[in-house]
Design an enzyme around this catalytic site. Structure first.
Site, short mmCIF file in Angstrom:
data_model
loop_
_atom_site.label_atom_id
_atom_site.label_comp_id
_atom_site.label_asym_id
_atom_site.label_seq_id
_atom_site.Cartn_x
_atom_site.Cartn_y
_atom_site.Cartn_z
N GLU A 1 -10.82 -20.65 -54.03
CA GLU A 1 -12.27 -20.90 -54.02
C GLU A 1 -12.97 -20.36 -55.27
OE1 GLU A 1 -13.50 -19.26 -50.23
OE2 GLU A 1 -12.13 -20.54 -49.12
N ASN B 1 -6.48 -23.31 -54.57
CA ASN B 1 -6.78 -23.71 -53.20
C ASN B 1 -8.29 -23.64 -52.99
OD1 ASN B 1 -5.86 -24.20 -50.38
ND2 ASN B 1 -6.69 -22.17 -49.96
N HIS C 1 -11.26 -28.20 -44.07
CA HIS C 1 -12.01 -27.80 -42.87
C HIS C 1 -13.02 -28.92 -42.62
CE1 HIS C 1 -10.19 -23.90 -42.57
NE2 HIS C 1 -10.41 -23.69 -43.86
N GLU D 1 -5.39 -26.00 -44.73
CA GLU D 1 -6.16 -25.32 -43.68
C GLU D 1 -6.85 -26.31 -42.76
OE1 GLU D 1 -8.75 -22.28 -45.31
OE2 GLU D 1 -7.28 -21.68 -46.81
N ASP E 1 -8.57 -28.28 -40.04
CA ASP E 1 -9.08 -28.30 -38.67
C ASP E 1 -10.27 -29.25 -38.65
OD1 ASP E 1 -11.02 -26.58 -39.84
OD2 ASP E 1 -10.26 -24.80 -38.83
#
Ligand code: G3I
Length: 382
Positions: free
Chosen positions: A181, A224, A260, A289, A291
């Site tokens: 990030e 990432n 996400h 990651e 979801d």
């Protein structure tokens, strides 16, 4: 493109899905379970359904938001959870256990136990590990964020941390999220809230990759981030930085999207094209990651339509990765709602994972299972 994994027609390699139409809706997906359960190899497990060499991962719950929850640390204590981690997945990502505040809580003091335990578990279960993360603006310990260090001291602190942590797990980590990030949504570097970039300038990012590579030459080193699923200002910034690193000979191996997602927004339809442009640069890609959260009023359960929409997002994300050469790692940020970070962060949202709190499989699980099995049947690699 890797057409071999997107061929819609089953090539007869497996009886598993030979008679199943390619675009099975999520609602019909339990057929995949019946087929898979009946197939040699026993009960339905995502890792067994995946094509050879394609890693299906989960975050391993612990630390972070779990610390304040009314249950003990999940991974060491929840046997049912742990059994599923071993049975279902072929890649593990410590959710918080390798982050600075967790693994390096006091200056010069490391707490390796929980990360060691995950790495040992992975080795026992034939799983790889994604290391997360080395240079980040968040979840840094107070001694670091509030300490008064000269620039050379700070540089040494980062170098020693990377050498120590990466070195400890040398040969045992498949991919490291080296820089996490580092860009804002507008594509500018996080020069304010990232202590490393703020104090030491952007060159420290290169150093981090170099130090990590020296400590474990076999580990694949990644950028990432969230919000980079599409071709946008932030992903453009990574696209430029990867090329800059390549030109300078900085050891960068991959670019990963966290994914996400929320059913509030449309699925990022250009995910595959975005991953592909990085693949075309010659780096690996990964979904790290995933979801898919949704809005559900307190005390209620998701509707069938919401579950099907969620399943469709999971399927599309997987499809995008399967379709891109070098996207061989696909990780869910947890697999059960019991331990999801989502309701802790987003009021009124939740139900973001592929299993309920009591580990029942949702349509999203079957969508992933089905698409994996289909890909395996259409392209038996290896
Ligand atoms: O640090 C504060 C502490 O000062 C305070 O006393 C305490 C009270 O609740 O909260 C502490 O912060 C917690 C933080 O972890 C640090 O341990 C947060 O509440 C907690 O919600 C947080 O959770 C983790 C989060 O990262 C932090 O950003 C989650 O468990 C973890 O799933 C999540 O994972 C991140 C990935 O690493 C990177 N990508 C996004 C993803 C989801 O946010």
């Amino acid at each position: 493109m890797k057409p071999t994994r997107t061929v819609a027609a089953v090539l007869g390699a497996s009886a598993l899905l030979a008679a199943v139409p390619a675009a099975l809706p999520a609602t019909a997906a339990p057929a995949a379970e019946r087929a898979a359960a009946a197939a040699p190899g026993g009960p339905l497990a995502l890792r067994d359904l995946a094509p050879e060499g394609f890693r299906i991962g989960t975050a391993v719950a612990g630390g972070g938001h779990h610390v304040d929850q009314p249950y003990p640390d999940p991974f060491p204590n929840d046997r049912q959870y742990r059994r599923l981690v071993g049975q279902q997945f072929s890649s593990l990502s410590p959710e918080n256990q390798m982050k600075w505040e967790f693994i390096h809580p006091e200056q010069g003091t490391y707490r390796f136990g929980p990360a060691d335990e995950i790495v040992r578990f992975a080795q026992r279960h034939g799983q790889v590990v994604r290391g997360h993360t080395l240079l980040w603006h968040s979840q840094n310990p107070a001694w670091l964020e509030e300490g008064e260090f000269t620039k050379p001291q700070l540089r040494r602190i980062l170098r020693d941390h990377i050498r120590t942590v990466v070195g400890r797990y040398k040969g045992k980590i498949q991919q490291w999220d080296v820089a996490n990030e580092i860009f804002l949504d507008d594509g500018s570097l996080r020069t304010q809230d990232n202590i490393w970039i703020r104090e030491l300038g952007p060159g420290i990012i290169e150093d981090a990759f170099r130090w990590a590579h020296q400590a474990d030459p076999a580990a694949k080193l990644f950028f990432n981030d969230y919000g980079v699923e599409s071709d946008n200002a932030k992903s453009d910034a990574y696209y430029a930085l990867v090329q800059e690193f390549q030109a300078k000979g900085v050891p960068v191996d991959g670019f990963s999207v966290q994914a996400h997602l929320s059913t509030r927004y449309g699925f990022p339809g250009d995910l595959q094209a975005n991953l592909q442009r990085f693949a075309d640069l010659g780096v690996e890609t990964a979904v790290t990651e995933l979801d898919v959260r949704m809005d559900v009023p307190v005390g209620e359960q998701p509707t069938r339509a919401q579950q099907d929409q969620q399943a469709d997002y999971y399927r599309q994300a997987l499809e995008a990765c399967l379709s891109v050469e070098g996207c061989d790692s696909f990780t869910l940020w947890g697999f059960t709602d019991k331990y999801s970070w989502v309701p802790v962060f987003f009021q009124g949202e939740g139900f973001a994972t592929v299993m309920t709190e009591d580990f029942r499989r949702k349509p999203a699980y079957y969508a992933v299972a089905y698409r994996l099995a289909e890909a395996k049947a259409s392209y038996p690699r290896g």
